[in-house]
Design an enzyme around this catalytic site. Structure first.
Site, short mmCIF file in Angstrom:
data_model
loop_
_atom_site.label_atom_id
_atom_site.label_comp_id
_atom_site.label_asym_id
_atom_site.label_seq_id
_atom_site.Cartn_x
_atom_site.Cartn_y
_atom_site.Cartn_z
N GLU C 29 0.84 -1.19 0.00
CA GLU C 29 0.00 0.00 0.00
C GLU C 29 0.88 1.24 0.00
O GLU C 29 1.80 1.35 0.80
CB GLU C 29 -0.90 -0.02 1.25
N LEU C 58 -6.31 -1.98 -0.27
CA LEU C 58 -6.02 -2.09 1.15
C LEU C 58 -6.50 -3.44 1.70
O LEU C 58 -7.63 -3.53 2.19
CB LEU C 58 -6.70 -0.92 1.88
N GLU C 60 -4.37 -6.69 3.71
CA GLU C 60 -3.07 -7.30 4.00
C GLU C 60 -2.99 -8.78 3.67
O GLU C 60 -1.97 -9.25 3.18
CB GLU C 60 -2.70 -7.10 5.48
N GLN C 82 2.43 -2.22 5.77
CA GLN C 82 2.77 -0.89 6.23
C GLN C 82 3.31 -0.82 7.65
O GLN C 82 4.20 -0.03 7.93
CB GLN C 82 1.56 0.02 6.07
N ILE C 87 0.09 -6.85 10.23
CA ILE C 87 0.49 -8.07 9.57
C ILE C 87 -0.36 -9.24 10.02
O ILE C 87 -0.40 -10.29 9.37
CB ILE C 87 2.00 -8.37 9.81
N HIS C 129 1.31 0.58 16.04
CA HIS C 129 2.44 0.95 15.20
C HIS C 129 3.77 0.65 15.88
O HIS C 129 4.80 1.11 15.43
CB HIS C 129 2.36 2.44 14.84
#
Lengths: 364, 352, 326
Positions: C29, C58, C60, C82, C87, C129
């Site tokens: 992406e 989009l 995964e 990303q 994941i 993140h």
């Protein structure tokens, strides 16, 4: 100011059938209908699929085969699809697509070896680029679009056909695959074998939609429904879809209606959730019977030919079974083979330990 | 800020050597103004600025080799738009001036002193053959691997460097076969051997166009050319050059001779243009000036053939023998095609 | 002149391999025109075209599944997720298929793919993140897990991962993306996989780590050197298959061991390393093995993140424990 409502999208799903359950035409027949050679081939292939199926179930009951998923009553779908695929096309099956696999070069003994629990059965001698049987539902749809992407990037004139069940259409992988197939214009054909059952869940419990075909509309791809027990319909519609894909005119979703006459697998007992009387209604729609009616009406088939063919097929099956039963199990330490191209050093002592531990013994 | 990368100066030229900078940081330049002079495989080229602007940074000094596509000059933009590229969609990435050591792979067994020596000589311990006991890398192993300090190796540059790369890559892909024969040259033809050979090649291509082709080894595809762009191997002090006579089949004899003289002159003066060094469909190598009868000249992909002419010998007072070696790439050309081609050359040379 | 950050080194390696091998394709992406949210793929699409470097919708699991399908057809897909926090949707394709395709077909179909993703905390980012769940992948036979710790390592290990004929999960420490530069020569030389690297030689204690924690580990080692304590630092790099040889040789030399990882303590990769050390080098140990790790809780949002990640102080204390033991 009046609120101006306007329709911005509509959809239609077409249904195709050529022969009704009695083998009588319901619309003008395609040219295939006048080709006895090809029709007998299709008929033969369906009988082989059924015979293989029956034999496999028997083997399982005798303890000579692992859990086996029967495709009883749905033979026209696999056979029809396989008959219009080219050798260089790629097949992504689920686990109930023998008809297609056989047509595409997988041997009966290979599938028996696989269902017998030996990975070597997936090392197809002929269909080198086909994907193996896929257990996680619908995940093969993403492999199909991956392969189709490679084909498109290399500008090859090949098509990927992925086969799924009705239950698979509920899964994210299915939607994600169709979506990317649509937006990237991939050379792929999705064939859904809607045999009305996902183990014990009826088709109506799977999705609110009127057809499964219309799920392709959401991805913007050509979507249609066919009578999956009519091998003419399977042949014609799949062929058109494959040629569309080959000519880079985009992917297709085909929903083939059928009925699962057997249990989900040999480990399932459908009578727990399904009334046996329901089976009787659907027996009338049998795809093999249907084509036989047609062939006999045209004077291209008779009892004698039927008997001869059954005998021939029986011998073929026996040869395959013999080959399968004579297959020696692999060594215990072979489970480390093909993990990576080269077994990493840390694993070598483990493999050696297994080899020493089981030295002399044949089976686990 | 805008970065100007070294553009592709011609088909397949992967790098260039900086000769002289015409601008420096702070200079204001016009569009098309020459920024720098570089030497490519065979020629000097001036590189013009793609737009107007102020030079902020130049990359590389004279003598440095710059790869095609890598940064050459940083310009300040005309519009005051120094929009900082945050380069992160969430979070903050910090930067510091930590000095992080280079790690050595664990399996390379070497003492700290040997590791230090390897680092000093820029030797990759992974690639060193260990001769010590228990697989340890010794000091001598590192010295042998480095070669540099001990044996006085100097990196190749310019035409020599290109020759090295071209020959290696040819060797990796071409399947060469050389057929050899002796042509009988009439006295007339002997007067201008190169021209006679070129005329003979033109005739031979008519007989067997398959040798005037390009071959794509990856796709297994072939492009037979209708024009003959003849490469002439020229030996100079700076190395081997192969200038090209484009469309030689359409030229008059005198025009061919004139063009040969022109390009040889340009090569000697290092003034040959990039275009004049590209696009060859067939190469002629007249190597027999000093010695050498037959040879196995190397086919340069994507071409599929090369003709080598060796030392001329007198046969009679009216005739001369000229040894010819025709190498062809057997992936794309058959023995029959090559033999017929060579026969056509022989026939052309013996006639008047 | 060729000083690169880790993320620039990634870009360099990708560009090198895209140029060198026509079968390499890069996708994910926002990797195309945008060049990736961290610019790891910057300029690659303009250089190599949309057929080699492209954006995907989009999804995964779809990205991972596409890679499996492409790899079976002989391409060498380098897919980007990303952030490691996303994941998990792709675990099905990675675990059920990527890791198994070769074994399932006895080598007939293979899966030479790389799945790269930024991972690890310390970047003051929103939830999801800052994940460090490399242990999940290390547990899967058939997958390689590779973690670079510097620009040089990133360049060499990514080349090796792309060239490797089997699937690699390549975890890039986000905190290191721009933290420091190193000289990276674009010579196409791969570093070895399945091998630990020695970052610093020493005889008093072995420090084992990977990813961003090596920065803190190195700082501590430099501090200790002032007190005449020489620490040996091992960068594991390939988390699985583990190179225990290098680790054991170091333990035999120093007798003391501290393992540092930001991932959760329980069932972290440190546990596997510790188990193997006690199995094979018990008599070399002068003190119990110490693990300095993330706590057994969800990594906090930025306000408390600094208390979660192993600090220099915690690493120092652990080392001191091993030194004081006997």
């Amino acid at each position: 100011m009046a609120n101006q409502e306007k329709e911005v999208a509509q959809f239609t799903i077409h249904y195709t059938q050529y022969l009704d359950k009695h083998g009588n035409p319901t619309q003008p027949l395609p040219s295939l209908a006048e080709d006895p050679k090809q029709l007998v081939n299709l008929y033969r292939s369906m009988l082989v699929t059924r015979a293989f199926d029956e034999k496999s179930v028997k083997l399982q009951r005798m303890g000579k085969l692992g859990t086996f998923p029967s495709v009883l009553g749905q033979e026209a779908i696999g056979v029809g699809v396989g008959s219009v695929m080219r050798k260089e096309d790629v097949l992504c099956p689920n686990y109930r697509d023998y008809g297609a696999q056989f047509s595409h070069g997988v041997s009966m003994s290979e599938l028996l070896v696989y269902w017998g629990g030996d990975e070597r059965g997936s090392n197809f001698a002929k269909a080198r680029q086909d994907f193996p049987v896929c257990i996680p539902i619908a995940s093969q749809a993403l492999h199909a679009v991956g392969a189709a992407t490679a084909i498109k990037l290399r500008k090859e004139s090949r098509v990927v056909v992925v086969m799924l069940g009705d239950g698979a259409t509920s899964r994210g992988d299915f939607y994600e695959a169709m979506n990317v197939a649509g937006v990237w214009d991939l050379p792929v054909v999705f064939v859904v074998n809607n045999n009305q059952w996902a183990i014990s869940m009826r088709r109506e419990e799977q999705s609110r939609t009127k057809t499964l075909a219309q799920k392709g509309i959401a991805a913007g791809i050509w979507s249609e429904q066919i009578d999956g027990n009519d091998v003419f319909a399977v042949h014609e519609v799949t062929q058109a879809a494959i040629e569309r894909a080959r000519e880079a005119k985009g992917p297709t979703l085909i929903e083939a209606l059928s009925y699962r006459m057997g249990d989900h697998t040999t480990a399932d007992d459908a009578s727990r959730y399904r009334d046996p009387s329901e089976l009787e209604q659907h027996r009338e729609e049998d795809p093999i019977k249907r084509l036989r009616y047609y062939l006999e009406q045209k004077g291209w088939w008779n009892d004698q030919k039927e008997q001869e063919l059954h005998k021939e097929i029986e011998e073929e099956i026996e040869t395959a079974v013999k080959e399968y039963l004579s297959n020696q199990p692999n060594t215990p330490e072979s489970m480390f083979d093909h993990l990576f191209e080269k077994l990493p050093e840390p694993l070598v002592p483990q493999k050696e330990a297994v080899k020493r531990l089981y030295k002399g013994s044949k089976d686990e | 800020m805008k970065t100007f990368m070294l553009p592709d100066l011609g088909e397949g030229l992967a790098e260039a050597e900086i000769v002289e900078w015409y601008v420096k940081p702070g200079d204001k330049v016009e569009s098309d103004q020459n920024l720098v002079s570089v030497e490519t495989a065979k020629a000097h080229v001036d590189i013009p600025s793609p737009h107007a602007g102020v030079v902020v940074k130049t990359y590389g000094s004279p003598g440095d080799i710059v790869k095609t596509g890598s940064p050459l000059v940083d310009f300040e933009g005309d519009n005051a738009e120094p929009k900082e590229d945050a380069g992160a969609i969430v979070g903050t990435l910090e930067s510091s001036d930590i000095v992080f050591p280079t790690a050595t792979p664990g399996h390379a067994k070497a003492t700290p002193a040997v590791r230090a020596l390897a680092k000093e000589l820029s030797v990759d311990l992974q690639s060193v053959e260990a001769s010590g006991s228990d697989g340890t890398i010794t000091r001598q192993d590192v010295l042998s691997a480095s070669g540099k300090a001990e044996c006085g190796f100097e990196p190749l540059k310019g035409a020599r460097r290109t020759m090295s790369k071209t020959m290696s890559s040819s060797h990796e892909s071409v399947v060469p076969v050389t057929i050899m024969d002796e042509a009988i040259l009439s006295k007339e033809k002997k007067k201008d051997i190169t021209l006679s050979l070129i005329k003979a090649i033109i005739e031979a291509v008519k007989v067997e166009p398959a040798l005037n082709a390009w071959f794509d080894g990856h796709e297994l595809a072939r492009k037979i050319h209708s024009n003959i762009h003849l490469g002439l191997a020229v030996d100079t002090e700076a190395g081997l050059f192969v200038p090209v006579l484009h469309g030689v089949e359409g030229l008059e004899n005198s025009a061919i001779r004139r063009r040969i003289n022109e390009i040889k002159d340009q090569v000697q003066k290092r003034a040959i243009s990039v275009e004049a060094l590209q696009g060859a469909t067939f190469i002629l190598s007249n190597f027999g000036n000093f010695s050498g009868r037959f040879a196995t000249p190397i086919v340069v992909p994507p071409m599929v053939a090369i003709l080598g002419a060796g030392r001329l010998r007198e046969l009679t007072s009216e005739q001369y023998k000229l040894p010819l070696s025709l190498t062809f790439d057997h992936r794309a050309v058959t023995g029959g095609e090559a033999a017929r081609f060579l026969k056509a050359i022989l026939d052309s040379l013996i006639s008047n | 002149m060729s000083e690169k950050t880790l993320v620039e080194a990634i870009n360099l390696a990708l560009a090198h391999e895209l140029a060198a091998d026509r079968d390499v394709v890069v996708f994910g992406e926002d990797v195309g025109a945008n060049g990736g949210v961290f610019r790891a793929t910057i300029d690659l699409q303009s250089q190599f075209g949309v057929d080699r470097v492209f954006d995907t919708p989009l999804a995964e699991n779809m990205i991972a599944g596409l890679a499996v399908g492409m790899a079976a057809q002989g391409l060498k897909p380098v897919a980007e997720i990303q952030f490691m926090g996303f994941i998990y949707a792709a675990l099905d394709q990675l675990i059920s298929h990527a890791s198994r395709m070769r074994h399932r077909t006895q080598g007939r179909l293979t899966c030479p793919m790389v799945m790269r993703t930024p991972f690890g905390g310390g970047i003051h980012a929103p939830e999801h993140h800052s994940e460090s769940t490399e242990a999940l992948f290390a547990h899967i036979p058939g997958l390689r897990v590779v973690i670079p710790s510097s620009p040089q390592q990133a360049y060499g290990l990514l080349l090796a991962s792309i060239r490797d004929p089997d699937p690699v999960v390549f975890l890039e420490p986000t905190r290191l993306y721009r933290l420091f530069k190193q000289e990276v020569v674009d010579d196409g030389k791969a570093l070895p996989l399945d091998e630990c690297f020695i970052l610093r030689e020493g005889r008093d204690v072995t420090l084992i780590s990977w990813g961003a924690m090596l920065v803190e580990t190195l700082k501590v080692a430099n501090e200790l050197a002032k007190r005449n304590i020489e620490a040996e630092i091992i960068d594991v790099a390939t988390i699985n298959p583990l190179d225990m040889d290098t680790i054991l040789r170091s333990i035999e030399k120093t007798g003391r061991c501290v393992i540092v990882h930001e991932a959760v303590r329980t069932c972290g990769v440190g546990a596997e390393i510790a188990a193997q050390i006690s199995e094979h080098a018990l008599t070399s140990l002068l003190a119990p093995i110490q693990r300095v790790t993330g706590y057994d809780t969800i990594i906090p949002l930025p306000a408390l993140e600094q208390y979660y990640l192993p600090s220099e102080n915690r690493i120092l204390q652990a080392i001191q424990k091993t030194l004081e033991y006997s």
